[in-house]
Design an enzyme around this catalytic site. Structure first.
Site, short mmCIF file in Angstrom:
data_model
loop_
_atom_site.label_atom_id
_atom_site.label_comp_id
_atom_site.label_asym_id
_atom_site.label_seq_id
_atom_site.Cartn_x
_atom_site.Cartn_y
_atom_site.Cartn_z
N SER A 1 0.23 1.77 -0.88
CA SER A 1 -0.12 0.57 -0.13
C SER A 1 1.16 -0.17 0.22
O SER A 1 2.24 0.20 -0.24
CB SER A 1 -1.04 -0.33 -0.97
OG SER A 1 -0.27 -0.98 -1.96
N LYS A 2 1.00 -1.21 1.01
CA LYS A 2 2.18 -1.92 1.51
C LYS A 2 3.04 -2.48 0.38
O LYS A 2 4.23 -2.68 0.56
CB LYS A 2 1.74 -3.05 2.44
CG LYS A 2 1.30 -2.47 3.78
CD LYS A 2 1.36 -3.49 4.90
CE LYS A 2 1.07 -2.77 6.23
NZ LYS A 2 0.13 -3.43 7.07
#
Ligand code: GLU
Length: 468
Positions: free
Chosen positions: A243-244
């Site tokens: 994920s980011k």
């Protein structure tokens, strides 16, 4: 399963505004598989979500593919453009009895689910229209649903996951065509893959359950089922789903960090696939080696250290022309102007020396700073400290000494040495002011490499600028 047809793979991204690193890997696997077998690699934009599917969002994906060097065959296919064809197949399924018209409204379906929940039954919707007498159907908007088998199992034969079995009791009669006439994603994917002649569907394993539903549609139409290969998703360095918060997830971010596309191809290929212990390889090797057998079942973890290593290896062995192309791609990714001819001409002679050391393109360009700047040279503080009165004098002497030298390494080196010796100084001490004058910095390539790359006139001008 006999697949004697030529291999056709595809990458089928939904436009989200950028090309995700996981999507890029999926595209790469499909590309390698097809290109290694003389097959075709197609691109289909799954643009049925009209709100998200802007031309810019599609272009961002194409741009990512181009940067990564994944060429596709023919024009990209728009899934949205195939709507009529998808609807036609839904009607063909009505005709062949594998689908039915369902007149249940959203409210009725919600009420069914509510009641099922209250009674502790499965909330999978069972349409009362499944077995309705075709002669007694009302004339009002309706969905078309698959008449899915109620008993038995649906098997996805997967080249990575093995045979994955789904109980048909868990799969409801999925909607193929909504009551507003629009096809569902599940139908569109199967019709498109069939029409495009796709033989191998290589994609993220988040689509494994979809594959079971898609198999049911293939069977209902009597179409050949492609080979499925569902690859585990990429995880972050901590083993959690990427994920980011792990850092860069967009391919463009990697381009902007200055990893060459060639290195990204190598690195992404190894992310979930292996060929023995081979970590470093070029495209030709990857094409020759890539096979579905080599795809692992466990999610691969991003490892930035490894990426740096792969990146350095590729930079070190790249031909100049390819390296310059990679540099152009890097500068475009960061919004920097392309290098001028003039800058490239100065850069070329030092490329070999720089290649061996740099792990990324910005690291290489940083070392090449002297070649990219023009006079007057701004001298950084640390370098300026080396330009004391004695050093400036040395620069003056050196300017005079090399004025008429043949512009060759030996001669330049001899001149510098001689002047150093006359001051009782080693070459290192002479090099410091030279670095400051030629590059404005204290960390640079060899001073003689710089002099040769800059040429006589530019070198003398830079020396004179700083000479006492
Ligand atoms: N459009 C889907 C996605 O972006 C891929 C569908 C497929 O590969 O079948 O996840």
């Amino acid at each position: 399963m006999t697949v004697s047809r030529p291999v056709v793979t595809r990458f089928a991204p939904s436009p989200t505004g950028y090309l995700h690193i996981g999507g890029a890997r999926t595209a790469l696997f499909n590309w390698l598989y097809a290109r290694g077998r003389g097959g075709k690699f197609l691109l289909r934009i799954e643009d049925t979500d009209r709100a998200r599917s802007t031309p810019e969002a599609t272009e961002a994906i194409l741009q990512g593919m181009r940067w990564l060097g994944l060429d596709w065959d023919g024009e990209p296919v728009s899934q949205f453009a195939g709507m009529d064809r998808h609807a036609e197949i839904a009607r063909a399924m009505l005709e062949n009895g594998s689908a039915y018209k369902c007149f249940s409204t959203a409210d009725e379906i919600a009420a069914f689910r509510e009641q099922a929940k209250a009674e502790g039954r499965s909330t999978l919707f069972l349409s009362p229209w499944r077995d309705a007498d075709p002669a007694s159907l009302p004339d009002r908007p309706h969905a078309i649903r698959l008449k899915a088998p109620r008993d038995g199992e649906t098997v996805v034969r997967d080249a990575v996951q093995g045979d994955v079995t789904f109980g048909n009791a868990q799969l409801d009669d999925m909607v193929l065509l909504r009551s507003d006439g629009t096809p569902t994603y599940m139908l569109a994917v199967v019709v498109d893959d069939h029409d495009m002649g796709v033989t191998h569907v290589i994609r993220g394993d988040d689509h494994l359950t979809n594959a079971a539903r898609q198999v049911q549609i293939y069977l209902a139409m009597g179409w050949d089922i492609p080979v499925f290969a569902h690859i585990p998703l990429i995880h972050g360095p901590d083993g959690k789903k990427l994920s980011k918060r792990h850092g860069a997830v967009g391919l463009h971010e990697y381009a902007a960090m200055g990893y060459p596309a060639a290195a990204m191809r190598n690195y992404l290929a190894r992310l979930g696939w292996s060929h023995g212990d081979d970590e470093l390889f070029d495209d030709a090797q990857a094409r020759a080696w890539f096979d579905l057998n080599g795809i692992g079942k466990a999610p691969a973890r991003l490892d930035f250290k490894k990426l740096e290593h792969v990146s350095g290896w590729h930079i070190a062995r790249m031909e100049d022309a390819e390296l310059l192309k990679e540099i152009a791609g890097f500068r475009a990714a960061t919004g920097a102007p392309p290098l001028s001819e003039h800058q490239i001409a100065r850069l070329r002679p030092v490329l070999d020396a720089l290649k061996a050391k740099a792990k990324t393109l910005p690291a290489l360009l940083d070392q090449a700073h002297f070649a990219l700047i023009d006079r007057p040279i701004a001298v950084e503080e640390k370098a300026a400290a080396g330009l004391d009165i004695v050093s400036r004098g040395i620069l003056k002497e050196l300017t005079a000494a090399v004025q008429n030298a043949s512009w060759e390494r030996d001669e330049l080196e001899a001149a510098a040495k001689q002047i150093g010796e006359s001051h009782g100084l080693g070459l290192g001490k002479v090099a410091a002011p030279l670095r400051a004058a030629l590059a404005g910095r204290s960390s640079t390539p060899s001073v003689f490499d710089m002099m040769l790359a800059l040429g006589r006139d530019e070198t003398l001008a830079r020396l004179q600028d700083q000479a006492g």
